[in-house]
Design an enzyme around this catalytic site. Structure first.
Site, PDB file in Angstrom:
ATOM      1  N   SER A   1      16.307 -23.078   4.049  1.00  0.00           N
ATOM      2  CA  SER A   1      17.157 -23.376   5.206  1.00  0.00           C
ATOM      3  C   SER A   1      17.214 -22.127   6.076  1.00  0.00           C
ATOM      4  O   SER A   1      17.057 -21.007   5.568  1.00  0.00           O
ATOM      5  CB  SER A   1      18.576 -23.722   4.729  1.00  0.00           C
ATOM      6  OG  SER A   1      19.490 -23.681   5.811  1.00  0.00           O
TER       7      SER A   1
ATOM      8  N   TYR B   1      25.681 -22.187  -0.486  1.00  0.00           N
ATOM      9  CA  TYR B   1      24.465 -22.758   0.109  1.00  0.00           C
ATOM     10  C   TYR B   1      23.537 -21.640   0.602  1.00  0.00           C
ATOM     11  O   TYR B   1      22.340 -21.615   0.295  1.00  0.00           O
ATOM     12  CB  TYR B   1      24.864 -23.688   1.256  1.00  0.00           C
ATOM     13  CG  TYR B   1      23.735 -24.511   1.820  1.00  0.00           C
ATOM     14  CD1 TYR B   1      23.313 -25.681   1.184  1.00  0.00           C
ATOM     15  CD2 TYR B   1      23.087 -24.127   2.981  1.00  0.00           C
ATOM     16  CE1 TYR B   1      22.281 -26.439   1.698  1.00  0.00           C
ATOM     17  CE2 TYR B   1      22.048 -24.876   3.504  1.00  0.00           C
ATOM     18  CZ  TYR B   1      21.641 -26.033   2.868  1.00  0.00           C
ATOM     19  OH  TYR B   1      20.608 -26.783   3.372  1.00  0.00           O
TER      20      TYR B   1
HETATM   21  P1  NDP Z   1      19.810 -35.649   2.129  1.00  0.00           P
HETATM   22  O1  NDP Z   1      21.206 -35.545   1.641  1.00  0.00           O
HETATM   23  O2  NDP Z   1      19.426 -36.746   3.041  1.00  0.00           O
HETATM   24  O3  NDP Z   1      18.795 -35.627   0.916  1.00  0.00           O
HETATM   25  C1  NDP Z   1      18.998 -34.824  -0.205  1.00  0.00           C
HETATM   26  C2  NDP Z   1      18.158 -35.392  -1.320  1.00  0.00           C
HETATM   27  O4  NDP Z   1      18.339 -34.589  -2.493  1.00  0.00           O
HETATM   28  C3  NDP Z   1      18.556 -36.803  -1.680  1.00  0.00           C
HETATM   29  O5  NDP Z   1      17.405 -37.607  -1.661  1.00  0.00           O
HETATM   30  C4  NDP Z   1      19.147 -36.694  -3.081  1.00  0.00           C
HETATM   31  O6  NDP Z   1      18.785 -37.800  -3.860  1.00  0.00           O
HETATM   32  C5  NDP Z   1      18.458 -35.453  -3.605  1.00  0.00           C
HETATM   33  N1  NDP Z   1      19.239 -34.781  -4.646  1.00  0.00           N
HETATM   34  C6  NDP Z   1      20.414 -34.123  -4.522  1.00  0.00           C
HETATM   35  N2  NDP Z   1      20.826 -33.670  -5.718  1.00  0.00           N
HETATM   36  C7  NDP Z   1      19.874 -34.038  -6.616  1.00  0.00           C
HETATM   37  C8  NDP Z   1      19.727 -33.881  -8.014  1.00  0.00           C
HETATM   38  N3  NDP Z   1      20.632 -33.201  -8.742  1.00  0.00           N
HETATM   39  N4  NDP Z   1      18.635 -34.401  -8.625  1.00  0.00           N
HETATM   40  C9  NDP Z   1      17.721 -35.092  -7.898  1.00  0.00           C
HETATM   41  N5  NDP Z   1      17.795 -35.267  -6.581  1.00  0.00           N
HETATM   42  C10 NDP Z   1      18.863 -34.752  -5.941  1.00  0.00           C
HETATM   43  O7  NDP Z   1      19.552 -34.226   2.829  1.00  0.00           O
HETATM   44  P2  NDP Z   1      18.343 -33.641   3.667  1.00  0.00           P
HETATM   45  O8  NDP Z   1      17.217 -34.569   3.722  1.00  0.00           O
HETATM   46  O9  NDP Z   1      18.923 -33.126   4.911  1.00  0.00           O
HETATM   47  O10 NDP Z   1      18.002 -32.373   2.766  1.00  0.00           O
HETATM   48  C11 NDP Z   1      16.741 -32.138   2.167  1.00  0.00           C
HETATM   49  C12 NDP Z   1      16.592 -30.637   1.954  1.00  0.00           C
HETATM   50  O11 NDP Z   1      16.575 -29.981   3.222  1.00  0.00           O
HETATM   51  C13 NDP Z   1      17.750 -30.016   1.163  1.00  0.00           C
HETATM   52  O12 NDP Z   1      17.254 -29.045   0.267  1.00  0.00           O
HETATM   53  C14 NDP Z   1      18.579 -29.341   2.247  1.00  0.00           C
HETATM   54  O13 NDP Z   1      19.330 -28.261   1.760  1.00  0.00           O
HETATM   55  C15 NDP Z   1      17.487 -28.898   3.209  1.00  0.00           C
HETATM   56  N6  NDP Z   1      17.976 -28.633   4.544  1.00  0.00           N
HETATM   57  C16 NDP Z   1      18.531 -29.628   5.322  1.00  0.00           C
HETATM   58  C17 NDP Z   1      19.012 -29.321   6.567  1.00  0.00           C
HETATM   59  C18 NDP Z   1      19.617 -30.344   7.480  1.00  0.00           C
HETATM   60  O14 NDP Z   1      20.098 -29.948   8.554  1.00  0.00           O
HETATM   61  N7  NDP Z   1      19.638 -31.613   7.117  1.00  0.00           N
HETATM   62  C19 NDP Z   1      18.947 -27.946   7.107  1.00  0.00           C
HETATM   63  C20 NDP Z   1      18.366 -26.997   6.211  1.00  0.00           C
HETATM   64  C21 NDP Z   1      17.891 -27.339   4.982  1.00  0.00           C
HETATM   65  P3  NDP Z   1      19.905 -38.641  -4.711  1.00  0.00           P
HETATM   66  O15 NDP Z   1      20.858 -39.185  -3.691  1.00  0.00           O
HETATM   67  O16 NDP Z   1      19.118 -39.676  -5.415  1.00  0.00           O
HETATM   68  O17 NDP Z   1      20.523 -37.620  -5.617  1.00  0.00           O
END
Ligand code: NDP
Length: 254
Positions: A144, A157
């Site tokens: 991030s 975070y």
């Molecule tokens: P979402 O919340 O849409 O997606 C997060 C995903 O992570 C979900 O599919 C969830 O699946 C999965 N997840 C969370 N915890 C677990 C776990 N313990 N085991 C398995 N799967 C897990 O968020 P984003 O798409 O926005 O985020 C994706 C990545 O991008 C993250 O690492 C986030 O930190 C990073 N990011 C996002 C930003 C943004 O502005 N959106 C900015 C900077 C970085 P499930 O529900 O099945 O657990």
């Protein structure tokens, strides 16, 4: 082989059942890879696979909590069985718990660090033998811009994502002799489930993001398909330990 071609490759995308992960999985699948999505929510996983298959793309879902040390190796084995091999790992699963530092509990801290950082270590270690068997591979860690910047609600975070960037660099040096390239993508502000809560919680966030982003928009999950395909393909074979910022210019705005 054409540049960016991923035909014959198998890619694991953690958190591939939604948001940025699903968009990257789609990009990898469109470039020819077979994708194995991982996540906790099976219903979301089935919907994601259905959406990709509807467009003729090869996709599977393996349900796993990537923080569960005793489940990760079995999930990777299942992915290898499905795909026959593993060439690409995208460590994308992530969560945010937004609280001021003085309100953070140790449980909150561990939850964020385990999901965003420790899971990348566990998954990378679990795929290493398969990548070696394949003659090399690609690991892409989704960090991030908060690895670089501070924000009041983001102590754990930011620490997890800063750690992920350093983990990327160290792993890149360790596994370069195995022909494994390890890189990080640093997203800016992207419209997904993760930022819905932030928008509601942080007054003025929307205006702040738009005014500070030279591209004058929030990012979309689809903005990550190209960077993921680049870092997953032979086009990036001499790129390792790098941080690719994908933020519409947010971090370079003076
Ligand atoms: P979402 O919340 O849409 O997606 C997060 C995903 O992570 C979900 O599919 C969830 O699946 C999965 N997840 C969370 N915890 C677990 C776990 N313990 N085991 C398995 N799967 C897990 O968020 P984003 O798409 O926005 O985020 C994706 C990545 O991008 C993250 O690492 C986030 O930190 C990073 N990011 C996002 C930003 C943004 O502005 N959106 C900015 C900077 C970085 P499930 O529900 O099945 O657990």
């Amino acid at each position: 082989m054409k540049i960016f071609d991923l035909a014959g490759k198998t890619a694991i995308v953690t958190g591939g059942n939604g948001g940025i992960g699903l968009a990257m999985a789609r990009g990898l699948a469109e470039a020819g890879a077979q994708v194995v999505l991982m996540g906790r929510d099976g219903a979301k996983g089935a919907a994601a696979v259905g959406a990709l298959e509807k467009d003729g793309l090869a996709a599977h879902f393996v349900e796993v909590d990537v923080t569960a040390e005793d489940r990760v190796a079995a999930a990777v084995e299942e992915a290898a069985r499905i795909g026959g091999r593993i060439d690409i790992l995208v460590n994308n699963a992530g969560i945010a718990i937004r609280k001021l530092p003085q309100d953070y509990t140790l449980e909150d801290w561990h939850k964020v660090l385990d999901t965003n950082l420790t899971s990348a270590f566990l998954m990378s270690q679990a795929v290493y033998p398969a990548l070696c068997r394949a003659g090399g591979g690609k690991i892409i860690n989704i960090a991030s811009v908060l690895a670089l910047l501070g924000a009041p609600f983001s102590v754990a975070y930011s620490a997890s994502k800063g750690g992920l960037v350093q983990f990327t660099r160290a792993l890149a040096t360790a596994w370069a002799p195995d022909n494994i390239q390890v890189n990080a993508i640093l997203p800016g502000w992207i419209e997904t489930e993760l930022t819905v809560q932030a928008r509601a919680q942080v007054p003025g966030l929307n205006d702040n993001v738009l005014s500070r982003t030279p591209a004058r928009r929030w990012g979309a999950p689809g903005d990550f398909a190209g960077p993921a395909v680049f870092l997953a393909s032979s086009a990036s074979d001499f790129v390792t330990g790098a941080s690719l910022v994908v933020d519409g210019g947010f971090t370079v705005q003076g």
